[in-house]
Design a protein around this motif. Structure first.
Motif, mmCIF file in Angstrom:
data_model
loop_
_atom_site.group_PDB
_atom_site.id
_atom_site.type_symbol
_atom_site.label_atom_id
_atom_site.label_comp_id
_atom_site.label_asym_id
_atom_site.label_seq_id
_atom_site.Cartn_x
_atom_site.Cartn_y
_atom_site.Cartn_z
ATOM 1 N N TYR A 225 -4.988 -5.334 -7.160
ATOM 2 C CA TYR A 225 -4.761 -4.251 -6.430
ATOM 3 C C TYR A 225 -5.760 -3.139 -7.011
ATOM 4 C CZ TYR A 225 -0.329 -6.237 -5.139
ATOM 5 O OH TYR A 225 0.470 -7.119 -4.703
ATOM 6 N N LYS A 226 -6.109 -2.364 -5.556
ATOM 7 C CA LYS A 226 -6.997 -1.024 -6.019
ATOM 8 C C LYS A 226 -6.058 0.129 -5.961
ATOM 9 C CE LYS A 226 -11.270 0.997 -4.088
ATOM 10 N NZ LYS A 226 -12.138 1.247 -3.252
ATOM 11 N N ILE A 227 -6.381 0.798 -6.982
ATOM 12 C CA ILE A 227 -5.466 2.152 -7.300
ATOM 13 C C ILE A 227 -6.375 3.434 -7.198
ATOM 14 C CG2 ILE A 227 -4.107 3.133 -8.926
ATOM 15 C CD1 ILE A 227 -3.348 0.366 -9.877
ATOM 16 N N ASP A 228 -5.710 4.414 -6.648
ATOM 17 C CA ASP A 228 -6.272 5.771 -6.533
ATOM 18 C C ASP A 228 -5.904 6.462 -8.051
ATOM 19 O OD1 ASP A 228 -7.081 5.456 -4.011
ATOM 20 O OD2 ASP A 228 -5.261 6.379 -3.229
ATOM 21 N N LEU A 229 -7.058 6.500 -8.888
ATOM 22 C CA LEU A 229 -7.177 6.982 -10.106
ATOM 23 C C LEU A 229 -7.696 8.635 -10.107
ATOM 24 C CD1 LEU A 229 -8.658 4.178 -12.016
ATOM 25 C CD2 LEU A 229 -6.142 4.652 -11.875
ATOM 26 N N ILE B 235 -1.138 2.859 -4.832
ATOM 27 C CA ILE B 235 -2.021 1.767 -4.670
ATOM 28 C C ILE B 235 -2.819 2.003 -3.245
ATOM 29 C CG2 ILE B 235 -2.016 -0.946 -3.891
ATOM 30 C CD1 ILE B 235 0.380 -1.062 -5.869
ATOM 31 N N ALA B 236 -4.150 1.992 -3.320
ATOM 32 C CA ALA B 236 -4.897 2.102 -2.118
ATOM 33 C C ALA B 236 -4.906 0.948 -1.287
ATOM 34 C CB ALA B 236 -6.233 2.633 -2.636
ATOM 35 N N VAL C 239 0.956 -1.058 0.025
ATOM 36 C CA VAL C 239 0.094 -0.007 0.128
ATOM 37 C C VAL C 239 0.920 1.302 -0.073
ATOM 38 C CG1 VAL C 239 -1.846 1.346 1.248
ATOM 39 C CG2 VAL C 239 -1.850 -1.483 1.096
ATOM 40 N N ASP C 240 0.557 2.351 -0.670
ATOM 41 C CA ASP C 240 1.266 3.533 -0.825
ATOM 42 C C ASP C 240 2.487 3.477 -1.868
ATOM 43 O OD1 ASP C 240 -0.374 4.975 0.759
ATOM 44 O OD2 ASP C 240 0.529 4.595 2.332
#
Length: 160
Positions: free
Chosen positions: A90-94, A81-82, A48-49
């Motif tokens: 992986y969930k990403i901050d778009l 990466i959130a 994460v991060d």
């Protein structure tokens, strides 16, 4: 006339022998290719991060980011990466521009971002007027030339 007929168990035994030979040769070829691939394979894992680039070749023709064709970018980002959804998701901050794109991606679409100060572009300080306009000041004239057309001449200057 003159044909030899194989009967019952001998036919079955010949077929079983051929199938076993084929299976062993396929296993040898598969093991050889796996050993070649294992040398080049590296396991990716993000935290994460971490910052990653997003691969775009899978979206060709679906979503265009700026340019089309040969000049279209292969990767966009970097994004943070959130959270980690699973072992390979992986969930990403778009950004807001990509709000219509689903924010969970497979690890094969991600590429690790290694921070480099040369990636950052410096923006010069621009003094804006009340009407949000500004004046450009030429720093240096790099070259002059005249472009001749059929019946007129156009003076050109290259300005820094």
């Amino acid at each position: 006339m003159g044909k030899k007929k194989l009967l019952g168990p001998t036919v079955i035994q010949a077929i079983v022998d051929k199938v076993n030979i084929i299976r062993t040769r396929l296993k040898i070829a598969k093991d050889r290719q796996k050993s070649y691939e294992d040398v080049h394979r590296k396991d990716l894992e993000f935290k994460v991060d971490d910052r990653v680039f997003l691969k775009l070749s899978l979206w060709k023709g679906v979503i265009h980011f700026g340019k089309r064709g040969k000049l279209s970018p292969h990767y966009i980002g970097p994004y943070e990466i959130a959270e980690r959804i699973g072992p390979v998701a992986y969930k990403i901050d778009l950004s807001e521009e990509l709000s219509r794109v689903h924010d969970v991606f497979h690890i094969s679409i991600l590429c690790k971002y290694i921070s480099d100060p040369s990636h950052m572009l410096e923006t010069p300080d621009i003094e804006l007027k009340d009407d949000l306009s500004y004046e450009e000041q030429p720093m240096q004239i790099l070259g002059r030339e005249e472009k001749r057309l059929h019946n007129k001449t156009i003076p050109l200057a290259k300005v820094l």
